[in-house]
Design a protein around this motif. Structure first.
Motif, PDB file in Angstrom:
ATOM      1  N   PHE A   1       0.809  -1.228   0.000  1.00 48.06           N
ATOM      2  CA  PHE A   1       0.000   0.000   0.000  1.00 48.06           C
ATOM      3  C   PHE A   1       0.846   1.284   0.000  1.00 48.06           C
ATOM      4  O   PHE A   1       0.339   2.364   0.311  1.00 48.06           O
ATOM      5  N   PHE A   2       2.116   1.180  -0.369  1.00 45.34           N
ATOM      6  CA  PHE A   2       2.957   2.382  -0.481  1.00 45.34           C
ATOM      7  C   PHE A   2       2.515   3.224  -1.664  1.00 45.34           C
ATOM      8  O   PHE A   2       2.245   2.704  -2.747  1.00 45.34           O
ATOM      9  N   ASP A   3       2.450   4.538  -1.449  1.00 43.40           N
ATOM     10  CA  ASP A   3       2.082   5.481  -2.511  1.00 43.40           C
ATOM     11  C   ASP A   3       3.308   6.325  -2.850  1.00 43.40           C
ATOM     12  O   ASP A   3       3.752   7.128  -2.023  1.00 43.40           O
TER      13      ASP A   3
ATOM     14  N   PRO B   1     -17.439  -1.519   2.859  1.00 45.84           N
ATOM     15  CA  PRO B   1     -17.205  -2.729   2.067  1.00 45.84           C
ATOM     16  C   PRO B   1     -15.736  -2.814   1.665  1.00 45.84           C
ATOM     17  O   PRO B   1     -15.048  -1.801   1.565  1.00 45.84           O
ATOM     18  N   THR B   2     -15.261  -4.019   1.460  1.00 46.61           N
ATOM     19  CA  THR B   2     -13.888  -4.206   1.009  1.00 46.61           C
ATOM     20  C   THR B   2     -13.858  -4.188  -0.514  1.00 46.61           C
ATOM     21  O   THR B   2     -14.478  -5.045  -1.141  1.00 46.61           O
ATOM     22  N   PRO B   3     -13.158  -3.232  -1.129  1.00 48.15           N
ATOM     23  CA  PRO B   3     -13.110  -3.176  -2.587  1.00 48.15           C
ATOM     24  C   PRO B   3     -12.197  -4.259  -3.142  1.00 48.15           C
ATOM     25  O   PRO B   3     -11.386  -4.839  -2.412  1.00 48.15           O
ATOM     26  N   PRO B   4     -12.308  -4.568  -4.427  1.00 40.70           N
ATOM     27  CA  PRO B   4     -11.378  -5.518  -5.032  1.00 40.70           C
ATOM     28  C   PRO B   4      -9.938  -5.024  -4.892  1.00 40.70           C
ATOM     29  O   PRO B   4      -9.672  -3.826  -4.918  1.00 40.70           O
ATOM     30  N   LEU B   5      -9.019  -5.955  -4.751  1.00 45.13           N
ATOM     31  CA  LEU B   5      -7.609  -5.605  -4.596  1.00 45.13           C
ATOM     32  C   LEU B   5      -6.774  -6.355  -5.626  1.00 45.13           C
ATOM     33  O   LEU B   5      -6.065  -7.314  -5.306  1.00 45.13           O
ATOM     34  N   PRO B   6      -6.847  -5.921  -6.889  1.00 49.94           N
ATOM     35  CA  PRO B   6      -6.075  -6.617  -7.924  1.00 49.94           C
ATOM     36  C   PRO B   6      -4.583  -6.567  -7.659  1.00 49.94           C
ATOM     37  O   PRO B   6      -3.852  -7.462  -8.044  1.00 49.94           O
ATOM     38  N   GLU B   7      -4.088  -5.491  -6.950  1.00 51.48           N
ATOM     39  CA  GLU B   7      -2.654  -5.384  -6.704  1.00 51.48           C
ATOM     40  C   GLU B   7      -2.144  -6.466  -5.770  1.00 51.48           C
ATOM     41  O   GLU B   7      -0.962  -6.763  -5.712  1.00 51.48           O
ATOM     42  N   MET B   8      -3.065  -7.084  -4.967  1.00 49.74           N
ATOM     43  CA  MET B   8      -2.662  -8.153  -4.063  1.00 49.74           C
ATOM     44  C   MET B   8      -3.191  -9.502  -4.522  1.00 49.74           C
ATOM     45  O   MET B   8      -2.989 -10.519  -3.860  1.00 49.74           O
ATOM     46  N   GLY B   9      -3.871  -9.501  -5.671  1.00 54.43           N
ATOM     47  CA  GLY B   9      -4.382 -10.754  -6.207  1.00 54.43           C
ATOM     48  C   GLY B   9      -5.459 -11.383  -5.333  1.00 54.43           C
ATOM     49  O   GLY B   9      -5.549 -12.603  -5.238  1.00 54.43           O
TER      50      GLY B   9
ATOM     51  N   SER C   1      -7.443   1.627  -1.105  1.00 53.74           N
ATOM     52  CA  SER C   1      -7.008   0.950  -2.319  1.00 53.74           C
ATOM     53  C   SER C   1      -6.427   1.977  -3.281  1.00 53.74           C
ATOM     54  O   SER C   1      -6.487   3.190  -3.045  1.00 53.74           O
ATOM     55  N   SER C   2      -5.873   1.505  -4.393  1.00 51.53           N
ATOM     56  CA  SER C   2      -5.303   2.424  -5.389  1.00 51.53           C
ATOM     57  C   SER C   2      -6.377   3.303  -6.005  1.00 51.53           C
ATOM     58  O   SER C   2      -6.081   4.351  -6.578  1.00 51.53           O
ATOM     59  N   GLU C   3      -7.651   2.890  -5.877  1.00 55.17           N
ATOM     60  CA  GLU C   3      -8.757   3.712  -6.380  1.00 55.17           C
ATOM     61  C   GLU C   3      -9.279   4.684  -5.329  1.00 55.17           C
ATOM     62  O   GLU C   3     -10.179   5.473  -5.600  1.00 55.17           O
ATOM     63  N   GLY C   4      -8.743   4.593  -4.103  1.00 51.32           N
ATOM     64  CA  GLY C   4      -9.137   5.530  -3.063  1.00 51.32           C
ATOM     65  C   GLY C   4     -10.203   5.031  -2.115  1.00 51.32           C
ATOM     66  O   GLY C   4     -10.643   5.777  -1.226  1.00 51.32           O
ATOM     67  N   SER C   5     -10.639   3.782  -2.261  1.00 52.52           N
ATOM     68  CA  SER C   5     -11.673   3.240  -1.371  1.00 52.52           C
ATOM     69  C   SER C   5     -11.038   2.689  -0.097  1.00 52.52           C
ATOM     70  O   SER C   5      -9.983   2.051  -0.143  1.00 52.52           O
ATOM     71  N   ALA C   6     -11.683   2.921   1.043  1.00 54.56           N
ATOM     72  CA  ALA C   6     -11.176   2.412   2.313  1.00 54.56           C
ATOM     73  C   ALA C   6     -11.300   0.894   2.361  1.00 54.56           C
ATOM     74  O   ALA C   6     -12.300   0.318   1.918  1.00 54.56           O
ATOM     75  N   LEU C   7     -10.276   0.246   2.901  1.00 55.47           N
ATOM     76  CA  LEU C   7     -10.292  -1.205   3.043  1.00 55.47           C
ATOM     77  C   LEU C   7     -10.856  -1.580   4.408  1.00 55.47           C
ATOM     78  O   LEU C   7     -10.451  -1.015   5.434  1.00 55.47           O
ATOM     79  N   LYS C   8     -11.734  -2.524   4.421  1.00 54.68           N
ATOM     80  CA  LYS C   8     -12.375  -2.933   5.663  1.00 54.68           C
ATOM     81  C   LYS C   8     -11.370  -3.573   6.616  1.00 54.68           C
ATOM     82  O   LYS C   8     -10.645  -4.496   6.252  1.00 54.68           O
ATOM     83  N   ASN C   9     -11.312  -3.036   7.840  1.00 51.06           N
ATOM     84  CA  ASN C   9     -10.512  -3.601   8.935  1.00 51.06           C
ATOM     85  C   ASN C   9      -9.002  -3.543   8.705  1.00 51.06           C
ATOM     86  O   ASN C   9      -8.250  -4.282   9.337  1.00 51.06           O
ATOM     87  N   VAL C  10      -8.554  -2.637   7.820  1.00 51.04           N
ATOM     88  CA  VAL C  10      -7.121  -2.448   7.583  1.00 51.04           C
ATOM     89  C   VAL C  10      -6.799  -0.972   7.838  1.00 51.04           C
ATOM     90  O   VAL C  10      -7.415  -0.088   7.244  1.00 51.04           O
TER      91      VAL C  10
END
Length: 492
Positions: free
Chosen positions: A344-346, A412-420, A361-370
């Motif tokens: 998650f480094f920017d 909600p947890t958005p998709p995380l393609p960067e982490m597969g 996420s890279s799209e700016g959505s908050a990740l649930k519980n992270v």
């Protein structure tokens, strides 16, 4: 009753401990309305407390008093500390003896995750890259605090003039240590091998260079006052014109005190001491030319671009003039940034992507519980007090997710393609509260992973060794600490 919560905290510095302390105190152990809670802290360093141990100047012991609170936190049976564990990808400045733990092992074992990994990379100046004549301040700090990265000691017995680039507190810490007699430093938390090198130091002058003026200097008045009052060094007087504020400018209390101290000058008259120091305002490095020969007496030439403040932006801009400063060694102290290999480094922010304590996420959505806190979330700025305030705010955010109120917003947890990973695969919603990643279980049995009980034994031994030498403590290296790490005390 809220579901059980198992929080992994990556990082063992002040921010991490303040978040843990706050959560454990807000969710009392015996409160029937509190969820079952476990807080497991992981740090790549074998000793806890991060910058408090490996960043605070040794002659500032009062700053380290916060560790008393951290010790209390560690007595909570719901808390565990695992040191000498490097989570995630191998950092650019890895600790050779640290156990590697993949981030997936954390994700598979925990329901919540907090990054408190700080900013561990030194910012370099593009005009003067690292070389035999230019090193980052972090190397010096890690040397005199006996950081596990074990940087080599500088050749202070071959240096007469040292130049610091940057006018923050770290620069003044380094200058103060170099200009203070080892006999004075000996009472503090300074390792014997460091004192031995300092006793052979031939440094006679320290120049501290900043691209802007005295009103913009980043050091605090406390640090400046300590420099002014050095018993064995004197300050070179500053051009009075530089200490006259522009007309119409309203000064803050700190700016006013800074000017007063600089106008007054050092306690010792200029030229009355063997050692001296100087502040160079409105100067920015342009180049560094190595010495023309290998002679110890021959110095490098640091070319400084003269600057002025742009009134519209308050940024330093070059005037076109330059000057040359002969120096034995240049030390850059220009701040820090997060490890680029971190999840998650920017690159634009130079720290982790986060918003209001939540990793995004890279799209700016908050990740649930992270979550993220401290320098990892906000960049390398602030002092312990601001770190605590931020940590308490992040703890409140985590608490709102653990014990949601009627006003809470579901994230909600958005998709995380960067982490597969798919949205629901990021963390374990139903972890075994007391289970540990298998790598940690084996690391404890092998005596590689340190726990807080181990640290308290080592801490007591360091204090005992220090008392025998008439000082605060005598630090131990990893090799020296190993016999005090007892697998028999493990609770795998």
């Amino acid at each position: 009753m809220p579901p059980p919560v198992k929080l992994a905290i990556i990082g063992g510095g002040p921010s991490a401990f303040y978040v843990a302390s706050r959560l454990l105190s807000l969710l009392p152990l015996r409160d029937p309305m509190s969820p079952s809670l476990r807080v497991h802290m992981y740090d790549r360093l074998w000793a806890p407390h991060g910058l408090v141990r490996y960043g605070v100047a040794p002659d500032h012991p009062e700053v380290k008093n916060c560790t008393n609170k951290f010790d209390v936190t560690a007595t909570d049976p719901r808390f565990r500390f695992f040191g000498n564990v490097n989570v995630g990808s191998t950092p650019l400045h890895s600790i050779p003896h640290a156990l590697h733990l993949p981030l997936t092992s954390i994700l598979n074992n925990y329901s919540h995750l907090l990054f408190s990994t700080g900013c561990t990379m030194p910012t370099q100046h593009p005009a003067i890259p690292p070389s035999a004549w230019c090193i980052p301040a972090l190397s010096l700090v890690h040397w005199y605090t006996q950081h596990p990265s074990q940087p080599p000691p500088p050749a202070f017995d071959k240096i007469s003039h040292l130049t610091l680039i940057g006018q923050g507190n770290v620069s003044l810490d380094i200058a103060r240590i170099l200009l203070t007699s080892p006999s004075v430093l000996r009472q503090y938390d300074v390792p014997e091998h460091v004192l031995e090198v300092l006793s052979r130091s031939t440094v006679k002058h320290v120049s501290i260079v900043g691209r802007r003026g005295p009103l913009e200097a980043a050091f605090t008045t406390k640090e400046l006052r300590e420099m002014i009052n050095l018993p064995e060094a004197s300050m070179i007087p500053i051009d009075p014109a530089l200490l006259t504020p522009p007309s119409g400018v309203t000064l803050t209390r700190q700016q006013r005190r800074t000017l007063e101290l600089l106008q007054k000058g050092s306690k010792n008259l200029p030229g009355s001491t063997l050692k001296s120091w100087s502040l160079h305002f409105y100067r920015s490095p342009a180049s560094l030319t190595p010495p023309s020969s290998a002679s110890v007496l021959d110095m490098a030439n640091l070319t400084l671009a003269h600057t002025r403040l742009d009134p519209a932006t308050s940024r330093a801009v070059p005037t076109g003039e330059t000057s040359t400063l002969p120096t034995s060694l240049v030390v850059t102290s220009l701040g820090f940034y997060a490890d680029p290999e971190s999840a998650f480094f920017d690159p634009a922010l130079r720290h982790l992507r986060s918003s209001a304590g939540r990793i995004t996420s890279s799209e700016g959505s908050a990740l649930k519980n992270v979550y993220a806190s401290g320098w990892a979330a906000n960049g390398a700025k602030g002092v312990l007090a601001s770190t605590m305030i931020d940590a308490y705010a992040v703890a409140s955010t985590i608490l709102s997710d653990i014990v949601p109120s009627s006003e809470s917003v579901t994230i909600p947890t958005p998709p995380l393609p960067e982490m597969g990973m798919a949205p629901d695969e990021l963390l374990n919603r139903h972890p075994d509260l007391d289970a540990l990643p298998s790598e940690i279980v084996h690391g404890i049995k092998d005596g590689i992973v340190t726990q807080y009980d181990d640290w308290k034994v080592i801490d007591a031994e360091e204090v005992r060794r220090g008392e025998a030498l008439g000082k605060e403590r005598e630090r131990m290296s990893w090799d020296e600490a190993l016999p005090f790490i007892a697998p028999s005390r493990a609770r795998p």
